[in-house]
Design a protein around this motif. Structure first.
Motif, mmCIF file in Angstrom:
data_model
loop_
_atom_site.group_PDB
_atom_site.id
_atom_site.type_symbol
_atom_site.label_atom_id
_atom_site.label_comp_id
_atom_site.label_asym_id
_atom_site.label_seq_id
_atom_site.Cartn_x
_atom_site.Cartn_y
_atom_site.Cartn_z
ATOM 1 N N SER A 146 0.827 -1.218 0.000
ATOM 2 C CA SER A 146 0.000 0.000 0.000
ATOM 3 C C SER A 146 0.860 1.266 0.000
ATOM 4 O O SER A 146 0.590 2.215 0.732
ATOM 5 N N LYS A 147 1.871 1.284 -0.836
ATOM 6 C CA LYS A 147 2.783 2.432 -0.899
ATOM 7 C C LYS A 147 2.064 3.705 -1.338
ATOM 8 O O LYS A 147 2.520 4.819 -1.044
ATOM 9 N N GLU A 148 0.950 3.543 -2.055
ATOM 10 C CA GLU A 148 0.212 4.707 -2.549
ATOM 11 C C GLU A 148 -0.630 5.380 -1.467
ATOM 12 O O GLU A 148 -1.209 6.447 -1.707
ATOM 13 N N ALA A 149 -0.729 4.765 -0.290
ATOM 14 C CA ALA A 149 -1.690 5.218 0.719
ATOM 15 C C ALA A 149 -1.019 5.566 2.043
ATOM 16 O O ALA A 149 0.101 5.141 2.337
ATOM 17 N N THR A 150 -1.748 6.330 2.838
ATOM 18 C CA THR A 150 -1.425 6.508 4.249
ATOM 19 C C THR A 150 -2.252 5.499 5.026
ATOM 20 O O THR A 150 -3.460 5.376 4.806
ATOM 21 N N ILE A 151 -1.607 4.768 5.927
ATOM 22 C CA ILE A 151 -2.294 3.694 6.663
ATOM 23 C C ILE A 151 -2.592 4.174 8.077
ATOM 24 O O ILE A 151 -1.718 4.704 8.774
ATOM 25 N N TYR A 152 -3.843 3.960 8.469
ATOM 26 C CA TYR A 152 -4.304 4.335 9.806
ATOM 27 C C TYR A 152 -4.839 3.107 10.529
ATOM 28 O O TYR A 152 -5.473 2.230 9.920
ATOM 29 N N LEU A 153 -4.611 3.057 11.825
ATOM 30 C CA LEU A 153 -5.301 2.104 12.695
ATOM 31 C C LEU A 153 -6.290 2.900 13.533
ATOM 32 O O LEU A 153 -5.897 3.765 14.319
ATOM 33 N N ALA A 154 -7.571 2.629 13.343
ATOM 34 C CA ALA A 154 -8.616 3.274 14.139
ATOM 35 C C ALA A 154 -9.014 2.296 15.238
ATOM 36 O O ALA A 154 -9.638 1.272 14.971
ATOM 37 N N ASP A 155 -8.631 2.612 16.449
ATOM 38 C CA ASP A 155 -8.829 1.672 17.549
ATOM 39 C C ASP A 155 -10.078 2.021 18.345
ATOM 40 O O ASP A 155 -10.246 3.143 18.812
ATOM 41 N N ASN A 156 -10.940 1.006 18.511
ATOM 42 C CA ASN A 156 -12.208 1.174 19.226
ATOM 43 C C ASN A 156 -12.053 0.864 20.719
ATOM 44 O O ASN A 156 -12.694 -0.037 21.256
ATOM 45 N N ALA A 157 -11.182 1.609 21.381
ATOM 46 C CA ALA A 157 -10.982 1.484 22.833
ATOM 47 C C ALA A 157 -10.605 0.062 23.236
ATOM 48 O O ALA A 157 -11.181 -0.531 24.152
ATOM 49 N N SER A 158 -9.613 -0.482 22.554
ATOM 50 C CA SER A 158 -9.149 -1.839 22.864
ATOM 51 C C SER A 158 -8.569 -1.914 24.267
ATOM 52 O O SER A 158 -8.018 -0.942 24.791
ATOM 53 N N THR A 159 -8.673 -3.108 24.847
ATOM 54 C CA THR A 159 -8.088 -3.344 26.167
ATOM 55 C C THR A 159 -6.884 -4.279 26.090
ATOM 56 O O THR A 159 -6.265 -4.574 27.109
ATOM 57 N N ASP A 160 -6.568 -4.774 24.889
ATOM 58 C CA ASP A 160 -5.353 -5.567 24.722
ATOM 59 C C ASP A 160 -4.197 -4.612 24.371
ATOM 60 O O ASP A 160 -4.341 -3.389 24.468
ATOM 61 N N ASP A 161 -3.059 -5.161 23.958
ATOM 62 C CA ASP A 161 -1.909 -4.306 23.664
ATOM 63 C C ASP A 161 -1.709 -4.113 22.166
ATOM 64 O O ASP A 161 -0.578 -3.947 21.700
ATOM 65 N N SER A 162 -2.804 -4.117 21.409
ATOM 66 C CA SER A 162 -2.686 -3.990 19.958
ATOM 67 C C SER A 162 -2.120 -2.632 19.547
ATOM 68 O O SER A 162 -1.335 -2.550 18.599
ATOM 69 N N ILE A 163 -2.494 -1.555 20.237
ATOM 70 C CA ILE A 163 -1.951 -0.230 19.892
ATOM 71 C C ILE A 163 -0.442 -0.194 20.143
ATOM 72 O O ILE A 163 0.326 0.293 19.303
ATOM 73 N N ASP A 164 -0.011 -0.733 21.267
ATOM 74 C CA ASP A 164 1.424 -0.761 21.568
ATOM 75 C C ASP A 164 2.179 -1.574 20.524
ATOM 76 O O ASP A 164 3.279 -1.188 20.089
ATOM 77 N N PHE A 165 1.588 -2.688 20.112
ATOM 78 C CA PHE A 165 2.223 -3.528 19.097
ATOM 79 C C PHE A 165 2.404 -2.772 17.790
ATOM 80 O O PHE A 165 3.491 -2.763 17.196
ATOM 81 N N VAL A 166 1.352 -2.107 17.332
ATOM 82 C CA VAL A 166 1.422 -1.409 16.045
ATOM 83 C C VAL A 166 2.372 -0.220 16.127
ATOM 84 O O VAL A 166 3.207 -0.004 15.237
ATOM 85 N N ILE A 168 -2.115 6.248 14.340
ATOM 86 C CA ILE A 168 -3.095 5.706 15.287
ATOM 87 C C ILE A 168 -4.193 6.732 15.546
ATOM 88 O O ILE A 168 -3.916 7.896 15.860
ATOM 89 N N ILE A 169 -5.434 6.286 15.407
ATOM 90 C CA ILE A 169 -6.596 7.087 15.807
ATOM 91 C C ILE A 169 -7.248 6.359 16.981
ATOM 92 O O ILE A 169 -7.632 5.195 16.862
ATOM 93 N N ARG A 170 -7.369 7.042 18.108
ATOM 94 C CA ARG A 170 -7.918 6.414 19.313
ATOM 95 C C ARG A 170 -9.365 6.859 19.511
ATOM 96 O O ARG A 170 -9.619 8.001 19.908
ATOM 97 N N ASN A 171 -10.304 5.957 19.240
ATOM 98 C CA ASN A 171 -11.710 6.226 19.547
ATOM 99 C C ASN A 171 -11.944 6.016 21.039
ATOM 100 O O ASN A 171 -11.303 5.163 21.671
ATOM 101 N N THR A 172 -12.864 6.761 21.587
ATOM 102 C CA THR A 172 -13.058 6.729 23.041
ATOM 103 C C THR A 172 -13.918 5.564 23.517
ATOM 104 O O THR A 172 -13.975 5.287 24.715
ATOM 105 N N GLU A 173 -14.605 4.872 22.581
ATOM 106 C CA GLU A 173 -15.456 3.742 22.970
ATOM 107 C C GLU A 173 -15.543 2.752 21.814
ATOM 108 O O GLU A 173 -15.179 3.065 20.681
#
Length: 329
Positions: free
Chosen positions: A27-47, A56-61
């Motif tokens: 996906s070199k043509e794109a900007t990649i975002y992770l939109a996180d729905n208030a995860s409780t695991d460590d997926s944000i830290d991993f990414v 990273i976009i952090r949704n509040t719920e």
């Protein structure tokens, strides 16, 4: 033309470990975002530690698919949004055919690639196959999938075809179209909100297409699989939602017929020894009645409605006439 590939995540570290590498690579043509729905695991830290270029976009719920994407996309200004499930493996050059279609076809507002099954890569995948349609009563089917019958990919749908709805597993939409439509309907929470979105776009005169030169592989059911009664509840209820909001013509007999057909589906679940799914259908109807006032207000205020179906009853075609592939319809 700027493109944002936005992956919605909720406690999905294992899926991100498996599938995010293909998105990064191709996906070199794109900007990649992770939109996180208030995860409780460590997926944000991993990414953030493994792929620091992913924003990273952090949704509040955890508002589900609809609210999750609505909350995330309002922050972005790219020309094209790609709503991408976290359980999808993308392929080399999956983006250029999509971008070219948007550049050359101004009325095309929504696009999906060809979706194949990650586990059986020469078969179409349930969630969208080669593009979706609905019958008169809002039961969905696809080029390559009718109910639970999946076709083998023999190149029979290798074209750029007008469709009625694009799969939410991998859906591309123009930024200005998404905002014109006020995004996804958050009452849906998850499942079939993409059909409602595409139907509303169609009612405004936009086109929806499948670009089959772009190929992705989808696991499917990673969040809710077909054995989960909650998925049955959402599918039946949300189908009634979108039919009531958007269908052309007189509504009373249309909904009455649909409720009768749902009743037959509930009986079939009983014979199949799946009473929890029968209960889910009953609950979906009560939820539909609870939301009926909102649906009717929307219907009254919405734009001109288009002819939306090619088949009167896909249920009759499939179960009575035994038409199990799209080209036989």
């Amino acid at each position: 033309m700027k493109i944002a590939v936005v992956i919605l995540n909720w406690n999905g570290k294992k899926l991100l470990e498996q599938f995010l590498p293909s998105v990064i690579e191709h996906s070199k043509e794109a900007t990649i975002y992770l939109a996180d729905n208030a995860s409780t695991d460590d997926s944000i830290d991993f990414v953030s530690s493994t792929y620091p270029n992913v924003k990273i976009i952090r949704n509040t719920e955890n508002g589900g698919y609809a609210k999750g994407y609505n909350d995330a996309l309002k922050h972005l200004d790219e020309d094209i949004f790609c709503l991408l499930n976290s359980d999808i493996e993308v392929t080399k050059n999956w983006l250029p055919p999509i971008i070219e279609a948007f550049k050359t076809e101004q009325k095309t507002a929504i696009i999906q690639p060809k979706l194949l099954d990650f586990k059986r890569k020469n078969y179409f995948e349930y969630a969208g196959a080669a593009g979706g349609f609905i019958d008169k009563y809002s039961y969905p089917y696809c080029r390559g999938r009718i109910f639970n019958t999946l076709e083998k990919d023999l190149g029979q749908y290798d074209d750029n075809s007008e469709i009625f709805w694009a799969s939410g597993a991998c859906l591309f939409i123009r930024n200005n179209t998404f905002k014109t439509l006020d995004g996804l309907d958050e009452r849906f929470f998850a499942h079939m909100e993409e059909i409602d979105l595409c139907w509303r776009a169609k009612n405004l005169g936009y086109s929806v297409k499948c670009i089959s030169q772009s190929i992705v592989y989808h696991v499917g059911g990673a969040t809710l699989n077909s054995t989960n009664p909650k998925k049955t509840f959402l599918n039946f209820r949300n189908s009634l939602f979108t039919l009531t909001k958007n269908a052309k013509g007189h509504l009373f007999f249309l909904i009455l017929t649909r409720l009768i057909l749902d009743g037959f589906a509930g009986v079939k679940f009983l014979f199949d020894l799946k009473p929890n799914h029968t209960i889910a259908i009953i609950k979906s109807h009560f939820s539909f009645y609870k939301n009926l006032r909102y649906l009717l207000v929307y219907r009254k205020s919405s734009h001109t409605k288009v002819d939306y179906y090619q088949r009167k009853s896909i249920v009759f075609d499939y179960f009575i006439n035994k038409k199990t592939n799209f080209k036989s319809l």
